[in-house]
Design a protein around this motif. Structure first.
Motif, mmCIF file in Angstrom:
data_model
loop_
_atom_site.group_PDB
_atom_site.id
_atom_site.type_symbol
_atom_site.label_atom_id
_atom_site.label_comp_id
_atom_site.label_asym_id
_atom_site.label_seq_id
_atom_site.Cartn_x
_atom_site.Cartn_y
_atom_site.Cartn_z
ATOM 1 N N ALA A 191 0.832 -1.202 0.000
ATOM 2 C CA ALA A 191 0.000 0.000 0.000
ATOM 3 C C ALA A 191 0.871 1.259 0.000
ATOM 4 O O ALA A 191 0.549 2.244 -0.672
ATOM 5 N N ASP A 192 1.976 1.217 0.738
ATOM 6 C CA ASP A 192 2.889 2.372 0.753
ATOM 7 C C ASP A 192 3.460 2.629 -0.640
ATOM 8 O O ASP A 192 3.543 3.773 -1.097
ATOM 9 N N GLN A 224 2.096 1.691 -3.497
ATOM 10 C CA GLN A 224 0.994 2.151 -4.341
ATOM 11 C C GLN A 224 0.688 3.630 -4.077
ATOM 12 O O GLN A 224 0.463 4.400 -5.013
ATOM 13 N N PHE A 225 0.710 4.019 -2.817
ATOM 14 C CA PHE A 225 0.416 5.409 -2.478
ATOM 15 C C PHE A 225 1.495 6.343 -3.026
ATOM 16 O O PHE A 225 1.185 7.421 -3.548
ATOM 17 N N CYS A 250 -4.210 2.447 -9.982
ATOM 18 C CA CYS A 250 -3.514 2.493 -8.679
ATOM 19 C C CYS A 250 -4.496 2.780 -7.550
ATOM 20 O O CYS A 250 -4.400 2.181 -6.474
ATOM 21 N N SER A 308 -6.435 -0.350 -6.894
ATOM 22 C CA SER A 308 -5.547 -1.319 -6.247
ATOM 23 C C SER A 308 -5.358 -0.989 -4.757
ATOM 24 O O SER A 308 -5.407 -1.871 -3.903
ATOM 25 N N ILE A 309 -5.152 0.286 -4.464
ATOM 26 C CA ILE A 309 -4.932 0.648 -3.061
ATOM 27 C C ILE A 309 -6.223 0.478 -2.252
ATOM 28 O O ILE A 309 -6.187 0.057 -1.093
ATOM 29 N N ARG A 310 -7.384 0.770 -2.857
ATOM 30 C CA ARG A 310 -8.664 0.551 -2.153
ATOM 31 C C ARG A 310 -8.836 -0.932 -1.832
ATOM 32 O O ARG A 310 -9.245 -1.305 -0.733
ATOM 33 N N THR A 332 -6.456 -3.145 -1.539
ATOM 34 C CA THR A 332 -5.442 -3.498 -0.538
ATOM 35 C C THR A 332 -5.925 -3.115 0.859
ATOM 36 O O THR A 332 -5.829 -3.906 1.802
ATOM 37 N N TYR A 333 -6.463 -1.903 0.986
ATOM 38 C CA TYR A 333 -6.967 -1.471 2.297
ATOM 39 C C TYR A 333 -8.164 -2.318 2.734
ATOM 40 O O TYR A 333 -8.279 -2.676 3.911
#
Length: 183
Positions: free
Chosen positions: A19-20, A22-23, A52, A55-57, A59-60
């Motif tokens: 996530a880091d 991706q952010f 991205c 993907s991050i959503r 992942t969270y």
């Protein structure tokens, strides 16, 4: 062996690292979008940004689910440990109860006494004996004899075997109860 909760925590830590990354990528794309002047360039950057962000959503969302699973596993482990501790604490009382019931079964006049009433009376006596902290540390034979006397019966030791030698040495101490019914 690694527990399920430990494994899920390790997975969560790795997802946090993903996530880091991706952010950081989203921030980089966002910086390029702000610097872009032309519409074609903006459209070209919007698609990777959308991917991205999705993907991050995800992942969270996965990390939230893992956290719930970890808490659920922790609760289950706690429940199992408490159940095992409760079972361990009840084991000597169940052993006493079973021995007393076996030894007094023939003594009871079942025409006058109800099985449930006898079980309740035995439970009340065991509850009373539980108030004495020294009771649970007595040998089983003394505990059983004390409960049988409280029930109003007489606990009689088995007579030693005749001509067989030391029965405990031959059969083992746990195979032979030192009590017999007085019937």
């Amino acid at each position: 062996m690694i527990s399920d909760a430990d494994m899920l925590e390790e997975i969560d830590a790795r997802l946090a690292a993903v996530a880091d990354v991706q952010f950081a990528l989203i921030q980089k794309i966002q910086g390029r979008i702000q610097a872009a002047d032309d519409a074609a360039e903006l459209q070209a950057l919007a698609e990777p940004l959308d991917r991205c962000a999705r993907s991050i959503r995800l992942t969270y969302a996965l990390r939230v689910k893992l956290r719930k699973d970890i808490r659920s596993l922790d609760r289950e482990e706690t429940r199992r440990a408490e159940s095992a501790a409760r079972e361990e604490a009840e084991r000597p009382w169940n052993r006493i109860r079973n021995t007393v019931q076996t030894l007094t079964w023939r003594e009871i006049d079942w025409e006058e006494e109800d099985e449930d009433e006898f079980a309740e009376k035995l439970d009340r006596i065991l509850d009373y004996e539980a108030l004495d902290p020294a009771f649970i540390h007595l040998p089983l034979e003394q505990q059983v004899a004390r409960v049988i006397r409280a029930l109003g019966f007489k606990a009689v030791l088995y007579p030693p075997p005749q001509g067989e030698g030391d029965r405990e040495a031959v059969e083992g101490a746990q195979t032979h109860s030192p009590f017999q019914s007085s019937a």
